[in-house]
Design a protein around this motif. Structure first.
Motif, mmCIF file in Angstrom:
data_model
loop_
_atom_site.group_PDB
_atom_site.id
_atom_site.type_symbol
_atom_site.label_atom_id
_atom_site.label_comp_id
_atom_site.label_asym_id
_atom_site.label_seq_id
_atom_site.Cartn_x
_atom_site.Cartn_y
_atom_site.Cartn_z
ATOM 1 N N ASP A 93 0.842 -1.207 0.000
ATOM 2 C CA ASP A 93 0.000 0.000 0.000
ATOM 3 C C ASP A 93 0.870 1.246 0.000
ATOM 4 O OD1 ASP A 93 -2.363 -1.349 -0.026
ATOM 5 O OD2 ASP A 93 -2.818 -1.087 2.100
ATOM 6 N N ARG A 123 2.112 1.956 -3.307
ATOM 7 C CA ARG A 123 1.069 2.516 -4.177
ATOM 8 C C ARG A 123 0.834 3.985 -3.869
ATOM 9 N NH1 ARG A 123 -4.602 -0.331 -4.296
ATOM 10 N NH2 ARG A 123 -5.260 1.466 -5.525
ATOM 11 N N VAL A 124 0.813 4.294 -2.565
ATOM 12 C CA VAL A 124 0.607 5.687 -2.164
ATOM 13 C C VAL A 124 1.715 6.569 -2.733
ATOM 14 C CG1 VAL A 124 0.647 7.234 -0.170
ATOM 15 C CG2 VAL A 124 -0.739 5.176 -0.097
ATOM 16 N N HIS A 128 3.161 6.076 -5.530
ATOM 17 C CA HIS A 128 3.121 6.005 -6.995
ATOM 18 C C HIS A 128 4.330 5.311 -7.599
ATOM 19 C CE1 HIS A 128 -0.398 8.575 -7.185
ATOM 20 N NE2 HIS A 128 0.161 9.224 -6.197
ATOM 21 N N ARG A 183 -9.268 4.033 3.615
ATOM 22 C CA ARG A 183 -8.733 3.435 2.392
ATOM 23 C C ARG A 183 -9.543 3.881 1.175
ATOM 24 N NH1 ARG A 183 -5.212 -0.747 2.515
ATOM 25 N NH2 ARG A 183 -6.233 -1.815 0.802
ATOM 26 N N GLY A 222 -8.064 6.326 -2.064
ATOM 27 C CA GLY A 222 -8.022 5.771 -3.412
ATOM 28 C C GLY A 222 -7.403 4.387 -3.454
ATOM 29 N N LEU A 223 -7.018 3.861 -2.287
ATOM 30 C CA LEU A 223 -6.467 2.509 -2.258
ATOM 31 C C LEU A 223 -7.560 1.465 -2.478
ATOM 32 C CD1 LEU A 223 -3.984 2.757 0.761
ATOM 33 C CD2 LEU A 223 -3.373 2.190 -1.579
ATOM 34 N N LEU A 224 -8.795 1.848 -2.097
ATOM 35 C CA LEU A 224 -9.909 0.912 -2.159
ATOM 36 C C LEU A 224 -11.060 1.600 -2.887
ATOM 37 C CD1 LEU A 224 -10.402 -1.911 -0.802
ATOM 38 C CD2 LEU A 224 -11.552 -0.682 1.024
ATOM 39 N N ASP A 226 -7.174 6.281 -8.618
ATOM 40 C CA ASP A 226 -6.112 5.648 -7.841
ATOM 41 C C ASP A 226 -5.738 6.643 -6.741
ATOM 42 O OD1 ASP A 226 -4.149 3.972 -6.979
ATOM 43 O OD2 ASP A 226 -3.195 3.749 -8.932
ATOM 44 N N VAL A 227 -4.626 6.408 -6.070
ATOM 45 C CA VAL A 227 -4.187 7.365 -5.058
ATOM 46 C C VAL A 227 -3.739 8.634 -5.768
ATOM 47 C CG1 VAL A 227 -2.645 7.738 -3.133
ATOM 48 C CG2 VAL A 227 -3.345 5.420 -3.701
ATOM 49 N N PRO A 228 -4.324 9.793 -5.413
ATOM 50 C CA PRO A 228 -3.914 11.017 -6.102
ATOM 51 C C PRO A 228 -2.493 11.427 -5.726
ATOM 52 C CG PRO A 228 -5.699 11.456 -4.548
ATOM 53 C CD PRO A 228 -5.401 10.009 -4.455
ATOM 54 N N ASP A 229 -1.897 12.171 -6.648
ATOM 55 C CA ASP A 229 -0.507 12.571 -6.506
ATOM 56 C C ASP A 229 -0.263 13.472 -5.300
ATOM 57 O OD1 ASP A 229 1.942 12.193 -7.487
ATOM 58 O OD2 ASP A 229 1.859 13.770 -9.008
ATOM 59 N N VAL A 269 -0.363 9.291 2.757
ATOM 60 C CA VAL A 269 -1.014 8.492 3.794
ATOM 61 C C VAL A 269 0.013 8.089 4.849
ATOM 62 C CG1 VAL A 269 -2.389 6.434 4.272
ATOM 63 C CG2 VAL A 269 -2.592 7.567 2.051
#
Lengths: 295, 274
Positions: free
Chosen positions: A188, A191-192, A194, B71, B75-77, B93-96, B100
């Motif tokens: 995770d 992913r966070v 990127h 979550r 954007g993880l979920l 998705d997770v924004p730039d 977190v």
């Protein structure tokens, strides 16, 4: 041993005091004790070998007057070992063995980590392929020797194939297992941030699975050495295994023992080198585990 | 009663009518194992907005799907239905511009990298040059009150320091918003106070928006401008409570003020009866 509370005389504040002061106290102490601890480690290394030394001396003394055909005096073995492997041309056998081993082990390691990673990445394919893999895995590679000899003939490439086929499994299965065990929170986190798929593998997945990958590689190392010898015993015209078998067949029992000792030496050196590499690669893991144990 | 009761599922609270929210949560529903016999609804209907620069805490009884909602916000979920918008764009998705901080620092930090290298990871991903990277690492470690620990490994540090590293890493690429999942749950009480004040200070300095999920009502009141109270699973909004406490806040005076006590017991009542 007096507790901290007794010494400070104030049980209420002492834990806070201790918590506040320990880190700064610890750090210089750690640096100062580093040289002392490396000395101690050297000494404990020597100490650990004392029994080995006793066995060697006992072997030397007890075998000194031996007239047995099968257990010649150690002195004779060592003498022949020098003549054959250091001064003589049995060295070429050692080189031949080591070459096959090096190529075979390197390929097994690369395939093992690579295929293991692919099986992890494409989990769906991995699930379909796994039963086949495990079915092939349980076949003792030695049993495949006749088939491989029939297909590839006798020679270096066949020996390398044998080593790869046998040694690839522990690394592959450990890689797969290690990568499956990566904490999902770490993925995770990737992913966070990127991370691209490639960077995730390089920065998170490979290092995270490294303790298990190294365990697999170590097991592969042992299997690689075994298969190196087995392939030479069965079908070869060079190598240490070939030398041992050939010496036994012409009743040169002392020569036979030298080959066995050379194998033991090579095995020890390889293990030693592996552990040295492991200590560097897994320094973080060893350190973190030590901290964990201390609590 | 001083606080208007908001009926569960209602989408608006008076304060959320501010200009263009940074984060906008609309009728989010989240079910696990959809279509299977063990389908489970974790979040029934949650809507709220977060304005720029706001500090919003999400609280709820245990098992209320707090982590699930976080979550979804990150954007993880993907939510089962409804939508989350961040800076106007619907989350894919997770924004730039969002970071977190997870609850358990020992699980989110990379133990094979030193503190400096941990903080450098998001900067490397963003392609920041080496020189600027080093400057930023130094700045951000300083901002979270960590001095010369850059060459240490996380596991050589105390829990509180490790969570500071995790916060520094989340701040490194200068996000607009920070999502935090029970970030202070794994540290001792004293460290917890320090970290609460740290995050308030960081927010003041960097002017970022923070959404923090916690089970600790006192913490929520102490930190927030507004508190979003979830009902028990499947979660709905029980109430969105304004926190009219001045800033800067102080662990001693703020927590002992009359308003704090009033808010605290109101929230306690909401959470225990929700």
């Amino acid at each position: 041993m007096p507790t901290r509370a007794e010494r400070t005389g104030s049980p209420d504040v002492s834990p806070i005091l201790a918590a506040a002061t320990t880190p700064s106290h610890q750090r210089p102490a750690r640096a100062a004790s580093r040289s002392a601890s490396s000395l101690r480690r050297l000494w404990s290394g020597i100490w650990r070998l004392w029994f080995f030394a006793v066995v060697l001396v006992a072997w030397w003394v007890l075998s000194a007057d031996s007239t047995s055909t099968f257990f010649p005096p150690l002195r004779n073995i060592v003498g022949r070992l020098y003549d054959l492997w250091i001064a003589g041309d049995a060295r070429t056998n050692a080189w031949s063995s080591l070459q096959h081993f090096a190529i075979g082990y390197a390929l097994a390691g690369l395939f093992g980590v690579g295929v293991g990673a692919l099986l992890w990445k494409f989990a769906r394919v991995g699930r379909a392929v796994s039963p086949v893999l495990y079915f092939v895995y349980v076949i003792p590679t030695a049993a495949l020797l006749p088939a491989i000899m029939a297909i590839m003939g006798i020679g270096g490439s066949m020996q390398i194939t044998i080593i790869v086929l046998a040694a690839v499994w522990p690394t592959m299965l450990n890689t797969l297992d290690g990568m499956r065990g990566i904490d999902p929170i770490k993925l995770d986190t990737a992913r966070v941030m990127h991370m691209s798929a490639l960077r995730t593998v390089r920065t998170v997945v490979l290092p995270g699975a490294m303790p298990q990958i190294m365990a697999g590689l170590r097991h592969s190392l042992q299997i690689g050495v075994i298969m190196m010898v087995v392939s030479e015993l069965v079908a070869s015209e060079s190598g240490i295994g070939f030398f041992i078998l050939e010496a036994q067949q012409r009743f040169a029992i002392t020569d036979m023992w030298t080959g066995i000792i050379i194998l033991a030496l090579i095995g020890s050196v390889l293990t030693f080198l592996f552990v040295a590499v492991e200590r560097v690669v897994l320094a973080w893991y060893i350190g973190a585990r030590a901290v964990e144990k201390k609590g | 009663m001083a606080y208007p009761e908001v009926s569960p599922g209602s989408t608006t609270a008076a304060t959320a009518a501010a200009t263009a929210p940074v984060l906008s949560v609309r009728n989010v529903e989240k079910a696990y194992n959809v279509g299977r016999p063990d389908e489970k609804l974790a979040i029934a209907d949650v809507s709220f907005d977060v304005a720029k620069g706001e500090f919003v805490c999400v609280v709820g009884p245990s098992g209320a799907g707090k982590t699930t909602i976080l979550r979804c916000l990150s954007g993880l979920l993907p939510p089962t239905s409804g939508e989350v918008r961040f800076e106007g764009a619907r989350l894919q998705d997770v924004p730039d511009r969002l970071s977190v901080v997870f609850q358990d620092y020992s699980r989110s930090l990379f133990p094979w990298l030193t503190v400096n290298k941990n903080v450098a990871v998001p900067l490397k991903v963003a392609g920041v040059r080496k020189q600027e990277r080093e400057d930023r690492i130094r700045t951000v470690l300083h901002a979270v009150g960590l001095g010369d620990v850059g060459t240490s490994y996380p596991w050589q540090l105390s829990g509180g320091m490790q969570q500071r590293v995790a916060i520094a890493r989340a701040l490194a690429h200068q996000p607009d918003m920070l999502l935090m999942d029970e970030p202070f749950a794994s540290v001792d009480a004293q460290t917890r106070f320090d970290l609460e004040d740290l995050i308030l200070e960081v927010r003041r300095q960097l002017d970022i928006t923070v959404v923090l999920v916690t089970h600790d009502i006192d913490e929520a009141v102490y930190l927030s401008d507004r508190v979003v109270v979830l009902s028990g699973a499947p979660s709905r909004i029980a109430e969105i409570v304004d926190v009219p406490l001045g800033r800067p806040r102080n662990q001693l005076t703020t927590r002992s003020s009359e308003t704090f006590g009033r808010l605290r017991s109101h929230l306690m009542q909401l959470v225990t009866t929700a």
